[in-house]
Design a protein around this motif. Structure first.
Motif, PDB file in Angstrom:
ATOM      1  N   TYR A   1      56.367  18.497  14.074  1.00  0.00           N
ATOM      2  CA  TYR A   1      55.210  18.049  15.088  1.00  0.00           C
ATOM      3  C   TYR A   1      54.692  16.737  14.824  1.00  0.00           C
ATOM      4  O   TYR A   1      54.286  15.942  15.657  1.00  0.00           O
ATOM      5  CB  TYR A   1      54.129  19.211  14.844  1.00  0.00           C
ATOM      6  CG  TYR A   1      52.896  19.263  15.642  1.00  0.00           C
ATOM      7  CD1 TYR A   1      52.746  19.700  16.992  1.00  0.00           C
ATOM      8  CD2 TYR A   1      51.776  18.193  15.438  1.00  0.00           C
ATOM      9  CE1 TYR A   1      51.743  19.714  17.715  1.00  0.00           C
ATOM     10  CE2 TYR A   1      50.726  18.179  16.356  1.00  0.00           C
ATOM     11  CZ  TYR A   1      50.754  18.667  17.311  1.00  0.00           C
ATOM     12  OH  TYR A   1      49.721  18.894  18.143  1.00  0.00           O
TER      13      TYR A   1
ATOM     14  N   VAL B   1      55.484  18.131  22.622  1.00  0.00           N
ATOM     15  CA  VAL B   1      55.126  19.514  22.381  1.00  0.00           C
ATOM     16  C   VAL B   1      55.462  20.504  23.467  1.00  0.00           C
ATOM     17  O   VAL B   1      54.861  20.460  24.592  1.00  0.00           O
ATOM     18  CB  VAL B   1      53.697  19.737  21.852  1.00  0.00           C
ATOM     19  CG1 VAL B   1      53.553  21.031  21.171  1.00  0.00           C
ATOM     20  CG2 VAL B   1      53.779  18.758  20.669  1.00  0.00           C
TER      21      VAL B   1
ATOM     22  N   GLN C   1      54.809  24.310  24.522  1.00  0.00           N
ATOM     23  CA  GLN C   1      53.590  25.168  24.086  1.00  0.00           C
ATOM     24  C   GLN C   1      54.022  26.435  24.790  1.00  0.00           C
ATOM     25  O   GLN C   1      53.677  26.656  25.939  1.00  0.00           O
ATOM     26  CB  GLN C   1      52.468  24.580  24.493  1.00  0.00           C
ATOM     27  CG  GLN C   1      51.259  25.718  24.365  1.00  0.00           C
ATOM     28  CD  GLN C   1      51.104  26.151  22.642  1.00  0.00           C
ATOM     29  OE1 GLN C   1      50.651  25.341  22.274  1.00  0.00           O
ATOM     30  NE2 GLN C   1      51.382  27.245  22.386  1.00  0.00           N
TER      31      GLN C   1
ATOM     32  N   ALA D   1      55.309  24.730  19.534  1.00  0.00           N
ATOM     33  CA  ALA D   1      54.192  25.115  18.935  1.00  0.00           C
ATOM     34  C   ALA D   1      54.390  26.530  18.815  1.00  0.00           C
ATOM     35  O   ALA D   1      55.026  27.184  19.406  1.00  0.00           O
ATOM     36  CB  ALA D   1      53.149  24.631  19.698  1.00  0.00           C
TER      37      ALA D   1
ATOM     38  N   GLU E   1      44.316  20.166  22.117  1.00  0.00           N
ATOM     39  CA  GLU E   1      44.390  19.912  20.851  1.00  0.00           C
ATOM     40  C   GLU E   1      45.640  19.106  20.759  1.00  0.00           C
ATOM     41  O   GLU E   1      45.681  17.894  20.044  1.00  0.00           O
ATOM     42  CB  GLU E   1      44.566  21.156  19.976  1.00  0.00           C
ATOM     43  CG  GLU E   1      44.788  20.701  18.426  1.00  0.00           C
ATOM     44  CD  GLU E   1      44.913  21.681  17.429  1.00  0.00           C
ATOM     45  OE1 GLU E   1      45.105  21.615  16.245  1.00  0.00           O
ATOM     46  OE2 GLU E   1      44.622  22.980  17.993  1.00  0.00           O
ATOM     47  N   HIS E   2      46.620  19.295  21.522  1.00  0.00           N
ATOM     48  CA  HIS E   2      48.082  18.560  21.317  1.00  0.00           C
ATOM     49  C   HIS E   2      47.532  17.283  22.194  1.00  0.00           C
ATOM     50  O   HIS E   2      48.151  16.289  21.849  1.00  0.00           O
ATOM     51  CB  HIS E   2      49.101  19.540  22.191  1.00  0.00           C
ATOM     52  CG  HIS E   2      49.510  20.765  21.628  1.00  0.00           C
ATOM     53  ND1 HIS E   2      49.577  20.791  20.278  1.00  0.00           N
ATOM     54  CD2 HIS E   2      49.608  21.960  22.156  1.00  0.00           C
ATOM     55  CE1 HIS E   2      49.842  22.211  19.920  1.00  0.00           C
ATOM     56  NE2 HIS E   2      50.268  22.686  20.989  1.00  0.00           N
TER      57      HIS E   2
ATOM     58  N   ASN F   1      45.977  14.922  19.947  1.00  0.00           N
ATOM     59  CA  ASN F   1      46.874  14.378  18.757  1.00  0.00           C
ATOM     60  C   ASN F   1      47.898  13.503  19.451  1.00  0.00           C
ATOM     61  O   ASN F   1      49.153  13.129  18.849  1.00  0.00           O
ATOM     62  CB  ASN F   1      47.682  15.574  18.195  1.00  0.00           C
ATOM     63  CG  ASN F   1      46.592  16.500  17.302  1.00  0.00           C
ATOM     64  OD1 ASN F   1      45.729  15.989  16.889  1.00  0.00           O
ATOM     65  ND2 ASN F   1      46.892  17.886  17.084  1.00  0.00           N
TER      66      ASN F   1
ATOM     67  N   LYS G   1      50.098  13.993  21.940  1.00  0.00           N
ATOM     68  CA  LYS G   1      51.398  14.579  22.408  1.00  0.00           C
ATOM     69  C   LYS G   1      51.544  14.888  23.869  1.00  0.00           C
ATOM     70  O   LYS G   1      50.542  14.994  24.543  1.00  0.00           O
ATOM     71  CB  LYS G   1      51.624  16.003  21.777  1.00  0.00           C
ATOM     72  CG  LYS G   1      51.371  16.069  20.191  1.00  0.00           C
ATOM     73  CD  LYS G   1      52.328  15.227  19.454  1.00  0.00           C
ATOM     74  CE  LYS G   1      52.065  15.329  18.182  1.00  0.00           C
ATOM     75  NZ  LYS G   1      53.039  14.516  17.270  1.00  0.00           N
TER      76      LYS G   1
ATOM     77  N   VAL H   1      52.705  17.349  26.755  1.00  0.00           N
ATOM     78  CA  VAL H   1      52.775  18.833  26.526  1.00  0.00           C
ATOM     79  C   VAL H   1      53.481  19.110  27.617  1.00  0.00           C
ATOM     80  O   VAL H   1      53.173  19.231  28.778  1.00  0.00           O
ATOM     81  CB  VAL H   1      51.237  19.332  26.309  1.00  0.00           C
ATOM     82  CG1 VAL H   1      51.397  20.599  26.179  1.00  0.00           C
ATOM     83  CG2 VAL H   1      50.251  18.709  25.106  1.00  0.00           C
TER      84      VAL H   1
END
Length: 291
Positions: free
Chosen positions: A14, A20, A22, A69, A91-92, A95, A97, A99
């Motif tokens: 990660y 990411v 999900q 994730a 949240e991703h 960070n 990312k 998604v």
């Protein structure tokens, strides 16, 4: 669940991954074919059997790093699932990312759409789907799978492609100029640029797999005849990625019942191909190096 692509930790961690995936394994409001909650697991399993060299773009998209994730908890109500999925995607995004959400019935798209709409100005949601999904409420919930695009339209404009099924209750307020009906575009050209012209600079793509014709993807909750084909759809989507900033996307409604491996593999390959479009300018060509 398996890592997407069966990638080794070097490319699946990660912290270093650019992307990411999900999983959102929810199937609480579907009304006919059940089993979409098993869709993420089937897609991930199929992805582990893909060749990781993408012929069309001459790249290896996995080299950007693709983390998988933990699935969003989906044991409560649809409203709770929407809140949990929006929180996870937020949240991703925080960070840094990119998604990609995988479902799950189409209601799982609401949380990711809301998260991206809150982050990005001037966003349009591009929907690939057999159904309009514009009911204001269905079976007591405004977050039912039949209401997804009604919720999306509350936060940003939408463009709908491949539509061939709807209820008369959805006719009121229908934005016909922003709908590309399957019977008018399948096997035709020239419509793609008209659709792209309706998009704002930033785009989120939601792909309900029943947008594809059931001859190539039968394992979905409501396999509507007369759907989209693989190569024309990918050519259209590549043009979208080339002309707009696609900030995220989801792939939903894989319902792995019966002989689902071809459908699951298509979904896994679709995700990989879209990543190759998104990161094409940042990936080195394999023909120019030793892969």
């Amino acid at each position: 669940m398996e890592n997407y692509g069966g990638l080794p930790e070097e490319y699946a961690a990660y912290e270093s991954a650019r992307v990411v995936v999900q999983p959102i394994p929810y199937d609480g409001t579907s009304t006919w074919g059940k089993g979409a909650d098993k869709g993420p697991e089937a897609l991930l399993e199929a992805s582990a059997n893909m060749e990781l060299y993408d012929i069309e773009t001459d790249t290896e998209p996995y080299t950007i790093g693709i983390a998988t994730a933990e699935p969003v908890p989906c044991t409560g109500s649809v409203e709770q699932m929407v809140v949990a999925s929006q929180r996870a995607v937020n949240e991703h995004i925080r960070n840094g990312k990119y998604v990609v959400s995988i479902g799950g019935e189409h209601s799982v798209s609401v949380g990711p759409i809301l998260a991206h709409a809150a982050k990005y100005d001037d966003l349009t949601v591009l929907q690939i789907d057999a159904h309009t999904d514009l009911r204001q409420e269905y079976e007591g919930s405004k977050y039912n799978h039949a209401c997804v695009m009604a919720r999306a339209r509350e936060v940003c404009p939408i463009v709908q492609v491949g539509i061939r099924s709807m209820d008369t209750s959805e006719l009121e307020g229908l934005q016909r100029e922003r709908i590309f009906w399957a019977h008018e575009i399948v096997g035709q050209t020239g419509w793609e640029q008209r659709a792209i012209d309706l998009l704002t600079p930033r785009v989120y793509i939601t792909i309900d797999l029943d947008g594809f014709d059931p001859s190539i993807l039968p394992s979905t909750g409501t396999p509507e005849p007369g759907g989209l084909e693989w190569h024309p759809t990918l050519r259209f989507l590549r043009r979208v990625f080339e002309s707009r900033e696609v900030v995220g996307f989801d792939i939903v409604e894989l319902c792995p019942t019966g002989n689902a491996k071809p459908s699951a593999f298509l979904a896994a390959k679709l995700l990989y191909r879209l990543l190759s479009f998104r990161f094409l300018g940042q990936l080195s060509k394999c023909s120019d190096r030793s892969c």
